[in-house]
Motif scaffolding. Structure first.
Motif, short mmCIF file in Angstrom:
data_model
loop_
_atom_site.label_atom_id
_atom_site.label_comp_id
_atom_site.label_asym_id
_atom_site.label_seq_id
_atom_site.Cartn_x
_atom_site.Cartn_y
_atom_site.Cartn_z
N ASP A 21 80.22 -52.91 40.99
CA ASP A 21 80.60 -51.40 41.65
C ASP A 21 82.00 -51.25 42.08
O ASP A 21 82.18 -52.05 43.11
CB ASP A 21 79.37 -51.13 42.63
N ILE A 27 76.33 -48.66 42.72
CA ILE A 27 75.99 -48.60 41.03
C ILE A 27 77.13 -49.11 40.32
O ILE A 27 78.36 -48.52 40.64
CB ILE A 27 75.75 -47.09 40.66
N ASP A 29 79.78 -49.98 37.61
CA ASP A 29 80.59 -48.78 36.87
C ASP A 29 81.65 -49.35 35.87
O ASP A 29 81.90 -50.35 36.24
CB ASP A 29 81.07 -47.69 37.79
CA CA Z 1 79.67 -47.08 41.39
#
Ligand code: CA
Ligand code: GLC
Length: 555
Positions: A21, A27, A29
């Motif tokens: 993240d 999250i 990415d």
């Molecule tokens: Ca993220």
């Protein structure tokens, strides 16, 4: 056999949501991956497969796509994607995307349009059927079940018909009978190739064509039986050939189809080199080895003899005719070391042994993120800690059917897809270095010892072993193109075979147990050329120590 880059390559599978993240929202990415390109390159892999990064409401973590031509907001932007692609290419790594076109998201504009009225021009882009009987609503058109529990048909009150979803309710199946659907998909694929990607991993590709009779599933047929009316349906090969012609030809790309319901015979129809269809497929026979009657939630112990026989069946069955893809786990499966190895006393040795086996088989090897660290299954205490809809549905359904919580949780601890989806473990620091924020799913508490930083510092780690193993495979084309011959078939502890070709004859021996065990006496003077060192104790030229795995030259 024809030599190509995707046969010689080693694939690393990236599950972006759980890899890294970059902005603290918990999250993983694309920018997170971008910051770890050198790490990925250091593993000696040649290809990455990215799980879906397209726009998605995330009912099924990106396998429900609402826009095939855009990146999921949580993951970043198309510009980030281009930067990532360029970053991989600059390091000589090819990029394979997921292609999810058996179904879209119910939020896709195509489906919204389709469900809007019976006369919509897109009505026929999905599979709509009237219900049966006088009931209100009527009964579903047949008895098909959805993969994540419940019926495969959802009644749409607006237009009073059912639509088909072989997966979640929010994943309506596209109607491949409709040529306009195929054209739209092929054009989308070409645009991704033009953008520079190097291939597709094709989600549940064997389900595209449905038997137009829409007959009931027979009592003896499981959801993914090779004879189920939507598995290898009547037009599947026609659709794939058209795809090859209209979407794939002219590009130097690779394709690997996820292939539920595939036997060796069926595989030869789909990936036989004389067939002009796909390059490789993922079979499920090995992954089904601990299921009972096709039910993954009712597990049985794995027999090594059976495991060898399944692998031998694929190695020999495709030899000279098609190309295997070999994997011991992915984002849908438990952690390989917990399932096939021993994540207790022999975590490190058995994780290495499995990697060695994977990279010594004929076929393209796939390593899933964290496998190079020996990451293990997690056992979250409560169902509230789980995120995977398949796991949540099973829990609900099993309890409703009267199963006890403890038994259900034990099955989840072993088999849940979330085992593979806990965040990548980068360090012993906060959230394993995965995020500065609150991770979308909990961490495996073992991150304090099992993590990249710790393994970088330990020359005996699974991580360092992985790097020397990928190097070793590159230096021995026999491991890519050589023939395969299983030895010691009935031995309950030893997995041994010979690879021969490209001027070499190699003996591979893997002790699948925590006890010392006898190796095979093959040839006069095997010369040890690669090993995981075992766990010490018992290792001699004639004996393998606990979870020892080694390769010897026989010529
Ligand atoms: Ca993220
Ligand atoms: C495949 C994917 C899995 C997904 C399913 C539906 O099996 O690997 O993660 O849930 O297809 O798209």
């Amino acid at each position: 056999m024809r030599k190509t880059w995707w046969k010689e390559g080693i694939v690393y599978q990236l599950y972006p949501r759980s890899f890294m993240d970059s902005n603290g929202d918990g999250i993983g990415d694309l920018r997170g991956i971008l910051g770890r390109l050198d790490y990925i390159a250091s593993l000696g892999v040649d290809i990455v497969w990215l799980n879906p990064v397209y726009a998605s409401p995330n009912k099924d973590n990106g396998y429900d796509i609402s826009d095939y031509e855009n990146v999921m907001e949580e993951f970043g932007s198309l510009a980030d994607f281009d930067a990532l692609l360029a970053g991989f290419h600059a390091r000589g790594i090819k990029v394979v995307m997921d292609l999810v076109v058996n179904h879209s998201s119910s939020e896709h504009p195509w489906f919204r349009e389709s469900r809007s009225s019976k006369t919509s021009p897109k009505r026929d882009w999905y599979i709509w059927k009237p219900g049966l009987g006088p009931g209100k609503p009527p009964s579903p058109p047949n008895n098909w079940k959805a993969c994540f529990t419940g019926p495969a048909w959802e009644f749409d009150p607006g237009t009073e018909e059912y639509y088909l979803h072989l997966f979640a309710v929010e994943q309506p199946d596209l109607n491949w009978e409709n040529p306009a659907v195929r054209q739209a998909v092929f054009a989308m694929m070409r645009r991704w190739f033009e953008r520079g990607i190097d291939g597709f991993r094709m989600d549940v590709i064997t389900l595209l064509s449905k038997d137009p009779s829409y007959r009931n599933l027979r009592p003896e047929e499981g959801m993914f039986s090779p004879t189920a009316p939507y598995v290898y349906g009547p037009r599947l090969h026609e659709f794939i050939r058209q795809m090859r012609q209209e979407a794939l030809s002219g590009f130097d790309i690779m394709t690997v189809g996820e292939a539920p319901g595939t036997t060796v015979e069926k595989a030869l129809e789909l990936v036989g080199e004389d067939r002009g269809e796909l390059d490789m497929l993922f079979q499920f026979e090995l992954m089904g080895i601990d299921h009972t009657d096709g039910d993954k939630w009712r597990q049985r112990p794995i027999s090594l003899v059976e495991m060898k026989s399944v692998i031998e069946g694929w190695q020999l069955g495709l030899a000279g005719r098609a190309w295997n893809s070999n994997y011991f786990m992915n984002h849908d499966q438990p952690r390989s070391v917990s399932r096939f190895g021993d994540d207790g006393a022999y975590r490190s040795e058995s994780a290495k042994a499995l990697l060695l086996l994977n990279l010594s088989l004929c076929g393209t090897p796939y390593i899933y993120q964290g496998e190079e660290l020996g990451m293990a299954n997690v056992a979250f205490p409560s169902i509230k800690d789980y995120r995977d809809l398949d796991t949540l549905n099973y829990h609900k359904e099993a309890l409703a059917a009267g199963a006890g919580e403890a038994k259900v949780m034990a099955s989840i601890h072993y088999m849940s897809r979330d085992n593979a989806r806990t965040p990548m473990q980068w360090s012993a620091g906060k959230n394993a270095g995965f995020t500065q924020g609150e991770p979308w799913i909990g961490l495996n508490p073992d991150y304090r010892t099992v993590n990249v930083e710790a393994e970088e510092a330990d020359p005996a780690s699974v991580l360092h072993f992985t790097r020397s193993l990928t190097k070793f495979r590159k230096a021995h084309p026999c491991l890519v193109y050589g023939s395969f011959e299983l030895l010691a078939r009935e031995d309950p502890r030893l997995f041994a075979f010979i690879r021969e070709g490209e001027g070499e004859r190699l003996l591979v021996e893997v002790n699948f147990s925590g006890q010392a065990t006898a190796g095979v006496a093959a040839g006069k003077s095997p010369r040890l050329i690669f090993s995981n060192g075992g766990a010490g104790g018992g290792s001699t030229p004639a004996m393998l120590g606990p979870w020892e795995a080694r390769i010897s030259a026989l010529n």
